[in-house]
Design a protein around this motif. Structure first.
Motif, mmCIF file in Angstrom:
data_model
loop_
_atom_site.group_PDB
_atom_site.id
_atom_site.type_symbol
_atom_site.label_atom_id
_atom_site.label_comp_id
_atom_site.label_asym_id
_atom_site.label_seq_id
_atom_site.Cartn_x
_atom_site.Cartn_y
_atom_site.Cartn_z
ATOM 1 N N LEU A 1 0.844 -1.189 0.000
ATOM 2 C CA LEU A 1 0.000 0.000 0.000
ATOM 3 C C LEU A 1 0.882 1.244 0.000
ATOM 4 C CD1 LEU A 1 -2.826 1.239 0.172
ATOM 5 C CD2 LEU A 1 -2.622 1.114 2.661
ATOM 6 N N LEU A 2 0.743 2.069 -1.044
ATOM 7 C CA LEU A 2 1.526 3.304 -1.158
ATOM 8 C C LEU A 2 0.675 4.542 -0.902
ATOM 9 C CD1 LEU A 2 3.627 2.522 -4.344
ATOM 10 C CD2 LEU A 2 4.185 2.053 -1.949
ATOM 11 N N GLY A 3 -0.622 4.448 -1.174
ATOM 12 C CA GLY A 3 -1.479 5.612 -0.997
ATOM 13 C C GLY A 3 -2.931 5.231 -0.829
ATOM 14 N N LEU A 4 -3.690 6.155 -0.262
ATOM 15 C CA LEU A 4 -5.115 5.959 -0.013
ATOM 16 C C LEU A 4 -5.849 7.263 -0.306
ATOM 17 C CD1 LEU A 4 -7.569 4.429 1.288
ATOM 18 C CD2 LEU A 4 -6.807 5.386 3.463
ATOM 19 N N LEU A 5 -6.917 7.169 -1.062
ATOM 20 C CA LEU A 5 -7.802 8.307 -1.328
ATOM 21 C C LEU A 5 -9.178 7.935 -0.805
ATOM 22 C CD1 LEU A 5 -8.656 10.982 -2.843
ATOM 23 C CD2 LEU A 5 -9.181 9.502 -4.765
ATOM 24 N N THR A 6 -9.744 8.784 0.058
ATOM 25 C CA THR A 6 -11.101 8.553 0.542
ATOM 26 C C THR A 6 -12.000 9.679 0.035
ATOM 27 O OG1 THR A 6 -10.758 9.727 2.623
ATOM 28 C CG2 THR A 6 -10.305 7.362 2.607
ATOM 29 N N VAL A 7 -13.224 9.305 -0.294
ATOM 30 C CA VAL A 7 -14.211 10.250 -0.806
ATOM 31 C C VAL A 7 -15.422 10.203 0.113
ATOM 32 C CG1 VAL A 7 -15.677 10.860 -2.767
ATOM 33 C CG2 VAL A 7 -13.427 9.834 -3.162
ATOM 34 N N TYR A 8 -15.784 11.344 0.676
ATOM 35 C CA TYR A 8 -16.975 11.451 1.514
ATOM 36 C C TYR A 8 -17.893 12.476 0.871
ATOM 37 C CZ TYR A 8 -20.022 12.247 5.474
ATOM 38 O OH TYR A 8 -21.116 12.367 6.283
ATOM 39 N N ALA A 9 -19.054 12.016 0.434
ATOM 40 C CA ALA A 9 -19.995 12.899 -0.254
ATOM 41 C C ALA A 9 -21.398 12.621 0.276
ATOM 42 C CB ALA A 9 -19.930 12.671 -1.753
ATOM 43 N N ASP A 10 -21.818 13.351 1.301
ATOM 44 C CA ASP A 10 -23.160 13.136 1.831
ATOM 45 C C ASP A 10 -24.197 14.041 1.170
ATOM 46 O OD1 ASP A 10 -22.273 15.433 2.989
ATOM 47 O OD2 ASP A 10 -22.831 14.909 5.031
ATOM 48 N N ASN A 11 -23.747 14.970 0.323
ATOM 49 C CA ASN A 11 -24.629 15.802 -0.509
ATOM 50 C C ASN A 11 -23.807 16.257 -1.704
ATOM 51 O OD1 ASN A 11 -23.059 17.945 0.460
ATOM 52 N ND2 ASN A 11 -24.484 18.383 2.107
ATOM 53 N N GLU A 12 -24.075 17.426 -2.279
ATOM 54 C CA GLU A 12 -23.295 17.897 -3.429
ATOM 55 C C GLU A 12 -21.861 18.258 -3.063
ATOM 56 O OE1 GLU A 12 -26.366 19.823 -2.901
ATOM 57 O OE2 GLU A 12 -27.444 18.266 -3.986
ATOM 58 N N ASP A 13 -21.606 18.549 -1.784
ATOM 59 C CA ASP A 13 -20.249 18.858 -1.331
ATOM 60 C C ASP A 13 -19.474 17.555 -1.140
ATOM 61 O OD1 ASP A 13 -20.836 21.572 -1.244
ATOM 62 O OD2 ASP A 13 -21.585 21.413 0.806
ATOM 63 N N VAL A 14 -18.226 17.561 -1.591
ATOM 64 C CA VAL A 14 -17.394 16.360 -1.520
ATOM 65 C C VAL A 14 -16.147 16.668 -0.722
ATOM 66 C CG1 VAL A 14 -16.091 14.688 -2.872
ATOM 67 C CG2 VAL A 14 -18.258 15.573 -3.755
ATOM 68 N N GLU A 15 -15.764 15.751 0.147
ATOM 69 C CA GLU A 15 -14.538 15.879 0.926
ATOM 70 C C GLU A 15 -13.585 14.770 0.503
ATOM 71 O OE1 GLU A 15 -13.234 15.146 5.504
ATOM 72 O OE2 GLU A 15 -15.064 16.299 5.158
ATOM 73 N N LEU A 16 -12.363 15.149 0.115
ATOM 74 C CA LEU A 16 -11.334 14.202 -0.279
ATOM 75 C C LEU A 16 -10.238 14.186 0.771
ATOM 76 C CD1 LEU A 16 -10.872 15.100 -4.041
ATOM 77 C CD2 LEU A 16 -12.251 13.267 -3.077
ATOM 78 N N SER A 17 -9.722 13.021 1.030
ATOM 79 C CA SER A 17 -8.577 12.869 1.915
ATOM 80 C C SER A 17 -7.575 11.981 1.207
ATOM 81 C CB SER A 17 -9.014 12.250 3.239
ATOM 82 O OG SER A 17 -7.900 12.082 4.083
ATOM 83 N N ILE A 18 -6.338 12.455 1.104
ATOM 84 C CA ILE A 18 -5.298 11.721 0.389
ATOM 85 C C ILE A 18 -4.127 11.486 1.336
ATOM 86 C CG2 ILE A 18 -3.724 11.726 -1.566
ATOM 87 C CD1 ILE A 18 -5.658 13.712 -2.914
#
Length: 45
Positions: free
Chosen positions: A20-37
Protein backbone atom coordinates in the motif's frame (compact mmCIF):
# COMPACT_ATOMS: atom_id res chain seq x y z
CA UNK A 1 -22.93 3.51 2.99
CA UNK A 2 -20.66 6.58 3.32
CA UNK A 3 -21.88 8.47 0.25
CA UNK A 4 -25.35 9.68 -0.69
CA UNK A 5 -25.09 7.59 -3.88
CA UNK A 6 -24.42 4.00 -2.85
CA UNK A 7 -22.83 3.27 -6.26
CA UNK A 8 -20.09 5.87 -5.69
CA UNK A 9 -16.85 4.29 -4.45
CA UNK A 10 -15.51 5.70 -1.19
CA UNK A 11 -12.01 4.22 -1.04
CA UNK A 12 -9.23 4.04 -3.64
CA UNK A 13 -5.93 2.27 -2.97
CA UNK A 14 -2.59 2.81 -4.69
CA UNK A 15 -0.72 -0.49 -4.65
CA UNK A 16 2.67 -1.53 -5.99
CA UNK A 17 3.52 -5.22 -5.80
CA UNK A 18 0.77 -5.60 -3.16
CA UNK A 19 2.30 -2.86 -0.97
CA UNK A 20 0.00 0.00 0.00
CA UNK A 21 1.53 3.30 -1.16
CA UNK A 22 -1.48 5.61 -1.00
CA UNK A 23 -5.12 5.96 -0.01
CA UNK A 24 -7.80 8.31 -1.33
CA UNK A 25 -11.10 8.55 0.54
CA UNK A 26 -14.21 10.25 -0.81
CA UNK A 27 -16.98 11.45 1.51
CA UNK A 28 -20.00 12.90 -0.25
CA UNK A 29 -23.16 13.14 1.83
CA UNK A 30 -24.63 15.80 -0.51
CA UNK A 31 -23.29 17.90 -3.43
CA UNK A 32 -20.25 18.86 -1.33
CA UNK A 33 -17.39 16.36 -1.52
CA UNK A 34 -14.54 15.88 0.93
CA UNK A 35 -11.33 14.20 -0.28
CA UNK A 36 -8.58 12.87 1.92
CA UNK A 37 -5.30 11.72 0.39
CA UNK A 38 -2.58 9.85 2.26
CA UNK A 39 0.71 8.88 0.59
CA UNK A 40 3.57 6.94 2.13
CA UNK A 41 6.45 9.40 2.77
CA UNK A 42 8.90 7.40 0.64
CA UNK A 43 6.64 7.92 -2.40
CA UNK A 44 6.03 11.67 -2.13
CA UNK A 45 7.52 13.97 -4.75
Amino acid sequence: MLNFDFNTPAFFLLLSKWRLLGLLTVYADNEDVELSILVHPNNRR
